[in-house]
Design an enzyme around this catalytic site. Structure first.
Site, PDB file in Angstrom:
ATOM      1  N   ASP B  11       0.864  -1.181   0.000  1.00 56.13           N
ATOM      2  CA  ASP B  11       0.000   0.000   0.000  1.00 56.13           C
ATOM      3  C   ASP B  11       0.898   1.226   0.000  1.00 56.13           C
ATOM      4  O   ASP B  11       1.760   1.345   0.871  1.00 56.13           O
ATOM      5  CB  ASP B  11      -0.873   0.029   1.272  1.00 56.13           C
ATOM      6  CG  ASP B  11      -2.000  -0.996   1.189  1.00 56.13           C
ATOM      7  OD1 ASP B  11      -2.148  -1.642   0.153  1.00 56.13           O
ATOM      8  OD2 ASP B  11      -2.730  -1.137   2.194  1.00 56.13           O
ATOM      9  N   ASP B 130     -14.567  -6.502  -4.194  1.00 51.31           N
ATOM     10  CA  ASP B 130     -14.499  -6.526  -2.717  1.00 51.31           C
ATOM     11  C   ASP B 130     -15.867  -6.863  -2.126  1.00 51.31           C
ATOM     12  O   ASP B 130     -16.617  -5.967  -1.733  1.00 51.31           O
ATOM     13  CB  ASP B 130     -14.063  -5.143  -2.181  1.00 51.31           C
ATOM     14  CG  ASP B 130     -12.682  -4.712  -2.658  1.00 51.31           C
ATOM     15  OD1 ASP B 130     -11.987  -5.524  -3.295  1.00 51.31           O
ATOM     16  OD2 ASP B 130     -12.298  -3.565  -2.376  1.00 51.31           O
TER      17      ASP B 130
END
Lengths: 228, 267
Positions: B11, B130
């Site tokens: 990330d 997701d």
């Protein structure tokens, strides 16, 4: 090989499809000066031509034709200039492909390009495209001595992304094969001054860079051979 | 035979890795280029970079980072986060990304998947899905969420997976929100359902805390690749330790050249 011969230039064919960045970087990493170009004169000036490519076969042939590169490429290969094809760049060397519609290719290698035909694995039909790391092996009839795969252990993993594969007519041009389920396909070819692979050595870690080192040697040797 | 892929995920925020990476002797724990290089040496099969930068104006920082990484790393690189337009895709691919991952933009405008796939080739279009388990009308649904799991879309995950394949996605990156960040294992049921519903590769993501979780995702979950962050970043397991575990349990993976490969012909 003398000091002056350690440099070589490569014209990386830019026909508007795909990402040439990683190929350019891999060339640079092994001391090959890559020029991304669609200018036929730049191909003549370079020591070798690298034909990359992702995407669809008909689009790629159309782009090569639009840029007026088909005949110059064929002529330069006939004169002995080293040509390296990667992924779609291998498929384009064949006589014709069946992707979408039957489309003629460059015809530098006899044979066709065909879709994976329902490859079967232990738990049923395998996914197409064939994406990921798979092994390359020499065919039973030859080894990799004095080829661009020299020194690469049989069974080395390389990175693949494709739904179609080449089917050469002459099995002597097959340099490597790969197994996907019950399908064994040609993953690399070598014919005189033409070397090509279905996998992406520039995305295949240290072993892939070893192949780029070999490509450099292949270019230099072929060049010396031409210069007599 | 094709090997199952193990994919670490970074990330990044303003070009720096967040959720500190704490393996090996990094000179700079936030430098994505050095971390990517270390992961390549450690035997990662691929790398995913997710940009969590809030402001879209800082896009150039991401592009510089991608370029610097792609100059030094010779494995496939997927970049996602904030991909909204064809120009975003083109910029990332030109900077050296091999694939771009899209999520919210694909939900808002499913035609975006089709257009991007036609323009750049389906092999470089990854759609992130997701899902979250929610109760609706007295039964459980696997509702696709966007904005990091905050906004439900009302789309069923399996139906959406089939639609994105049909629209030209080359791969699906599946992060089940209920499992993400738990280190308690992937959601095997949803992973299996989606992997069996499509004919493109599925990357399982969210929940890995032990090599056995990777094993579960790649066997019972039928995933083609397993993505993990914390277990590798914190040095709990190296990539090679995780792969050794998988090899011992009969899953074919690519090992570093010096390690004996799993014998051919055995699955």
């Amino acid at each position: 090989m003398n000091q002056a011969a350690t440099e070589a230039t490569v014209a990386i064919v830019d026909y508007g499809l795909g990402n040439l960045f990683s190929i350019h970087q891999a060339c640079r990493h092994v001391g090959l000066a890559g020029h991304i170009t669609s200018d036929a004169q730049a191909f003549r000036d370079a020591d070798a031509i690298l034909l990359p490519g992702v995407g669809a076969f008909p689009d790629a042939m159309e782009a090569l034709e639009r840029l007026g590169l088909v005949e110059p490429l064929k002529a330069m290969v006939a004169e002995g200039k080293p040509l390296v094809g990667i992924c779609l760049g291998l498929q384009l060397l064949m006589q014709k492909s069946y992707e979408f519609a039957e489309t003629p290719g460059l015809g530098l290698i006899e044979g066709t390009v065909e879709r994976f035909d329902n490859p079967q694995g232990p738990n049923g039909t395998l996914k197409v495209p064939h994406v990921g790391w798979n092994r390359i092996d020499p065919p039973a009839t030859r080894d990799w001595k004095n080829t661009p795969l020299e020194g690469i252990p049989a069974g080395t993993y390389q990175y693949f992304v494709h739904s179609y594969h080449v089917v050469p007519t002459d099995e002597n041009v097959v340099l490597a094969t790969t197994r996907y389920g019950d399908t064994i396909f040609t993953s690399s070819v070598l014919r005189d001054n033409v070397f090509a692979c279905q996998f992406h050595p520039e995305r295949s870690g240290p072993r892939g860079l070893d192949i780029y080192q070999n490509i450099k040697r292949f270019i230099l040797q072929t060049k010396e051979h031409i210069n007599g | 035979m094709l090997a199952k892929r193990i994919i670490p995920c970074l990330d990044v925020n303003n070009g720096r890795v967040v959720k500190g990476v704490n393996f090996l002797n990094l000179r700079d724990a936030g430098d994505p280029v050095e971390i990517a290089h270390q992961y390549e040496l450690a035997g990662a099969d691929e790398l995913v970079v997710l940009d969590i930068t809030a402001s879209h104006e800082n896009r150039d920082i991401l592009l510089d980072m991608v370029r610097a990484t792609a100059e030094q790393v010779f494995m496939p690189l997927t970049v996602g986060g904030g991909v909204r337009t064809l120009e975003d895709c083109r910029n990332l691919l030109n900077a050296g990304a091999d694939k771009v991952a899209m999520n919210s933009a694909a939900i808002r405008d499913p035609d975006f998947i089709t257009t991007a796939s036609r323009r750049f080739g389906r092999q470089c279009i990854v759609v992130a899905i997701d899902p979250k388990r929610i109760q609706s009308g007295g039964r459980e649904v696997w509702d696709v969420h966007i904005n990091g799991g905050r906004i439900p879309t009302g789309k069923d995950a399996v139906t959406w997976a089939q639609e994105v394949e049909h629209r030209g996605a080359g791969e699906i990156m599946l992060t089940v929100m209920d499992a993400d960040g738990t280190c308690g294992g992937y959601d095997i049921e949803i992973t299996r359902a989606i992997s069996q519903a499509v004919n493109i590769p599925v990357i399982a993501s969210g929940g890995a805390g032990h090599p056995h979780h990777l094993y579960e995702a790649l066997t019972n979950g039928a995933a083609d690749a397993a993505l993990a962050a914390s277990i590798f970043h914190f040095g709990t397991y190296t990539i090679e330790q995780a792969k050794d575990y998988l090899t011992q349990h009969g899953v074919r993976v690519r090992h570093l050249p010096h390690v004996a490969d799993f014998p051919e012909g055995v699955l």
